[in-house]
Design a protein around this motif. Structure first.
Motif, PDB file in Angstrom:
ATOM      1  N   LEU A  78       0.803  -1.220   0.000  1.00  0.00           N
ATOM      2  CA  LEU A  78       0.000   0.000   0.000  1.00  0.00           C
ATOM      3  C   LEU A  78       0.838   1.273   0.000  1.00  0.00           C
ATOM      4  O   LEU A  78       0.338   2.349  -0.343  1.00  0.00           O
ATOM      5  CB  LEU A  78      -0.945  -0.003   1.206  1.00  0.00           C
ATOM      6  CG  LEU A  78      -2.081  -1.040   1.161  1.00  0.00           C
ATOM      7  CD1 LEU A  78      -2.939  -0.946   2.414  1.00  0.00           C
ATOM      8  CD2 LEU A  78      -2.945  -0.843  -0.079  1.00  0.00           C
ATOM      9  N   THR A  79       2.093   1.171   0.387  1.00  0.00           N
ATOM     10  CA  THR A  79       2.958   2.358   0.357  1.00  0.00           C
ATOM     11  C   THR A  79       3.141   2.884  -1.068  1.00  0.00           C
ATOM     12  O   THR A  79       3.467   4.060  -1.257  1.00  0.00           O
ATOM     13  CB  THR A  79       4.340   2.047   0.956  1.00  0.00           C
ATOM     14  OG1 THR A  79       4.910   0.913   0.284  1.00  0.00           O
ATOM     15  CG2 THR A  79       4.234   1.758   2.446  1.00  0.00           C
ATOM     16  N   ILE A  85      -1.534   9.660  -4.745  1.00  0.00           N
ATOM     17  CA  ILE A  85      -2.488  10.521  -4.039  1.00  0.00           C
ATOM     18  C   ILE A  85      -1.892  11.905  -3.787  1.00  0.00           C
ATOM     19  O   ILE A  85      -2.578  12.931  -3.947  1.00  0.00           O
ATOM     20  CB  ILE A  85      -2.966   9.866  -2.719  1.00  0.00           C
ATOM     21  CG1 ILE A  85      -4.123  10.681  -2.141  1.00  0.00           C
ATOM     22  CG2 ILE A  85      -1.841   9.747  -1.702  1.00  0.00           C
ATOM     23  CD1 ILE A  85      -4.857   9.983  -1.021  1.00  0.00           C
ATOM     24  N   ILE A  86      -0.603  11.969  -3.437  1.00  0.00           N
ATOM     25  CA  ILE A  86       0.025  13.277  -3.195  1.00  0.00           C
ATOM     26  C   ILE A  86       0.234  14.020  -4.510  1.00  0.00           C
ATOM     27  O   ILE A  86      -0.119  15.205  -4.640  1.00  0.00           O
ATOM     28  CB  ILE A  86       1.370  13.105  -2.456  1.00  0.00           C
ATOM     29  CG1 ILE A  86       1.128  12.575  -1.045  1.00  0.00           C
ATOM     30  CG2 ILE A  86       2.127  14.437  -2.409  1.00  0.00           C
ATOM     31  CD1 ILE A  86       2.389  12.304  -0.268  1.00  0.00           C
ATOM     32  N   PHE A  87       0.785  13.337  -5.503  1.00  0.00           N
ATOM     33  CA  PHE A  87       1.110  14.001  -6.763  1.00  0.00           C
ATOM     34  C   PHE A  87      -0.149  14.501  -7.473  1.00  0.00           C
ATOM     35  O   PHE A  87      -0.203  15.662  -7.909  1.00  0.00           O
ATOM     36  CB  PHE A  87       1.871  13.036  -7.676  1.00  0.00           C
ATOM     37  CG  PHE A  87       2.203  13.627  -9.021  1.00  0.00           C
ATOM     38  CD1 PHE A  87       3.220  14.556  -9.147  1.00  0.00           C
ATOM     39  CD2 PHE A  87       1.493  13.264 -10.155  1.00  0.00           C
ATOM     40  CE1 PHE A  87       3.529  15.121 -10.381  1.00  0.00           C
ATOM     41  CE2 PHE A  87       1.784  13.810 -11.396  1.00  0.00           C
ATOM     42  CZ  PHE A  87       2.810  14.748 -11.497  1.00  0.00           C
ATOM     43  N   LEU A  88      -1.159  13.647  -7.600  1.00  0.00           N
ATOM     44  CA  LEU A  88      -2.361  14.042  -8.343  1.00  0.00           C
ATOM     45  C   LEU A  88      -3.155  15.113  -7.607  1.00  0.00           C
ATOM     46  O   LEU A  88      -3.743  16.001  -8.239  1.00  0.00           O
ATOM     47  CB  LEU A  88      -3.234  12.821  -8.613  1.00  0.00           C
ATOM     48  CG  LEU A  88      -2.680  11.831  -9.643  1.00  0.00           C
ATOM     49  CD1 LEU A  88      -3.577  10.606  -9.747  1.00  0.00           C
ATOM     50  CD2 LEU A  88      -2.537  12.492 -11.011  1.00  0.00           C
ATOM     51  N   VAL A 190      -0.679  -4.767  -8.742  1.00  0.00           N
ATOM     52  CA  VAL A 190       0.304  -4.935  -7.670  1.00  0.00           C
ATOM     53  C   VAL A 190      -0.368  -5.029  -6.300  1.00  0.00           C
ATOM     54  O   VAL A 190      -0.047  -5.907  -5.496  1.00  0.00           O
ATOM     55  CB  VAL A 190       1.327  -3.777  -7.684  1.00  0.00           C
ATOM     56  CG1 VAL A 190       2.254  -3.865  -6.474  1.00  0.00           C
ATOM     57  CG2 VAL A 190       2.143  -3.808  -8.975  1.00  0.00           C
ATOM     58  N   THR A 191      -1.308  -4.114  -6.013  1.00  0.00           N
ATOM     59  CA  THR A 191      -1.922  -4.085  -4.677  1.00  0.00           C
ATOM     60  C   THR A 191      -3.037  -5.113  -4.522  1.00  0.00           C
ATOM     61  O   THR A 191      -3.408  -5.456  -3.400  1.00  0.00           O
ATOM     62  CB  THR A 191      -2.505  -2.698  -4.368  1.00  0.00           C
ATOM     63  OG1 THR A 191      -3.568  -2.393  -5.285  1.00  0.00           O
ATOM     64  CG2 THR A 191      -1.421  -1.625  -4.473  1.00  0.00           C
ATOM     65  N   LYS A 192      -3.598  -5.558  -5.637  1.00  0.00           N
ATOM     66  CA  LYS A 192      -4.667  -6.571  -5.671  1.00  0.00           C
ATOM     67  C   LYS A 192      -6.013  -6.076  -5.148  1.00  0.00           C
ATOM     68  O   LYS A 192      -6.935  -6.863  -4.964  1.00  0.00           O
ATOM     69  CB  LYS A 192      -4.261  -7.834  -4.891  1.00  0.00           C
ATOM     70  CG  LYS A 192      -3.022  -8.537  -5.404  1.00  0.00           C
ATOM     71  CD  LYS A 192      -2.726  -9.777  -4.592  1.00  0.00           C
ATOM     72  CE  LYS A 192      -1.459 -10.474  -5.076  1.00  0.00           C
ATOM     73  NZ  LYS A 192      -1.575 -11.014  -6.423  1.00  0.00           N
ATOM     74  N   ARG A 193      -6.157  -4.786  -4.908  1.00  0.00           N
ATOM     75  CA  ARG A 193      -7.431  -4.239  -4.440  1.00  0.00           C
ATOM     76  C   ARG A 193      -7.772  -2.968  -5.205  1.00  0.00           C
ATOM     77  O   ARG A 193      -6.897  -2.130  -5.455  1.00  0.00           O
ATOM     78  CB  ARG A 193      -7.387  -3.912  -2.940  1.00  0.00           C
ATOM     79  CG  ARG A 193      -7.186  -5.102  -2.034  1.00  0.00           C
ATOM     80  CD  ARG A 193      -8.274  -6.159  -2.180  1.00  0.00           C
ATOM     81  NE  ARG A 193      -9.579  -5.669  -1.789  1.00  0.00           N
ATOM     82  CZ  ARG A 193     -10.044  -5.717  -0.540  1.00  0.00           C
ATOM     83  NH1 ARG A 193      -9.296  -6.191   0.434  1.00  0.00           N
ATOM     84  NH2 ARG A 193     -11.244  -5.264  -0.263  1.00  0.00           N
TER      85      ARG A 193
END
Length: 256
Positions: A78-79, A85-88, A190-193
């Motif tokens: 999740l990292t 989220i920060i960039f966009l 990658v995160t699967k969710r």
């Protein structure tokens, strides 16, 4: 269940038909002078709920729950979500104009609307179309990469339907959405969710739409972009593509 080209084409044409119909209906309302911000948002929320619901049913019917990130498996890495989220959020904040006066109702509707966008776009593109393409190409590493790239391009092309930013703005929008699609598609694999992507999508859209909150719809639907602004906008979103390709190279090979 084996995915055929027919499944992919049917769902893609469904998306195209749905989005075209939604746009035509919105324009019809404007032509008969129904210009209320709140009214149009309520309508769009309702339609987004329909699209999200249909997408979820299709994902379940075609057994795409696991591939589409809708299962109960523990999310991975999740990292990797910190950058998007920060960039966009910052990127959309940079392009904000003055925020107009708005009511609490306007704010609540905008929040619900952005959440509905997150669900409808992520479920349809990332939880249905991407896994359909991946399974069509036999779910190998190369299949996942092809699925990410093709679904991202479709995501970009679908953003041309409204055609409200002029020719330069539309080309910029194509690049913008495709670059983000590559990043989000890679993050899903990658995160699967899919749910973290829905949250990020909603937050980013909320920030991007703050400068039109409460304004009559006619005053916000046509916003042409000049060539210089379009080039700058495309270049500023290029890190999304680079990050998506980084995720593909460094993380997808390690997946089962």
């Amino acid at each position: 269940m084996k995915t055929t080209l027919k499944h992919i084409l049917l769902f893609t044409f469904f998306l195209l038909f749905f989005l075209l119909s939604r746009n035509l209906f919105s324009n019809y309302l404007l032509n008969i002078d129904i210009n209320s911000y709140n009214y149009h948002l309520v309508l769009k929320i309702f339609l987004n709920i329909i699209l999200a619901s249909v997408s979820f049913v299709v994902a379940k019917k075609l057994n795409l729950i696991n591939l589409g990130g809708l299962s109960n498996v523990k999310p991975q890495k999740l990292t990797l979500l910190i950058f998007p989220i920060i960039f966009l959020t910052l990127l959309n904040g940079i392009f904000l104009d003055n925020i107009p006066n708005f009511s609490l109702t306007n704010l609540l509707l905008l929040i619900i609307y952005c959440i509905s966008i997150g669900f409808s776009e992520e479920l349809s593109l990332r939880s249905v179309l991407l896994p359909l393409l991946s399974r069509f190409f036999n779910n190998s590493r190369k299949a996942k990469i092809k699925a990410i790239l093709i679904s991202s391009l479709i995501f970009g092309l679908l953003h041309l339907i409204k055609f409200d930013k002029g020719i330069y703005g539309e080309v910029s929008q194509l690049f913008f959405a495709t670059f983000i699609g590559v990043m989000f598609g890679a993050l899903l694999v990658v995160t699967k969710r899919v749910y973290p992507l829905i949250i990020i999508h909603a937050i980013v859209d909320f920030v991007a739409k703050l400068d039109s909150i409460g304004l009559p719809i006619k005053s916000t639907i046509y916003n042409p972009m000049d060539l210089e602004s379009a080039i700058i906008s495309s270049l500023l979103t290029l890190p999304c593509l680079i990050y998506g390709l980084f995720l593909i190279k460094k993380h997808i090979p390690k997946l089962n």
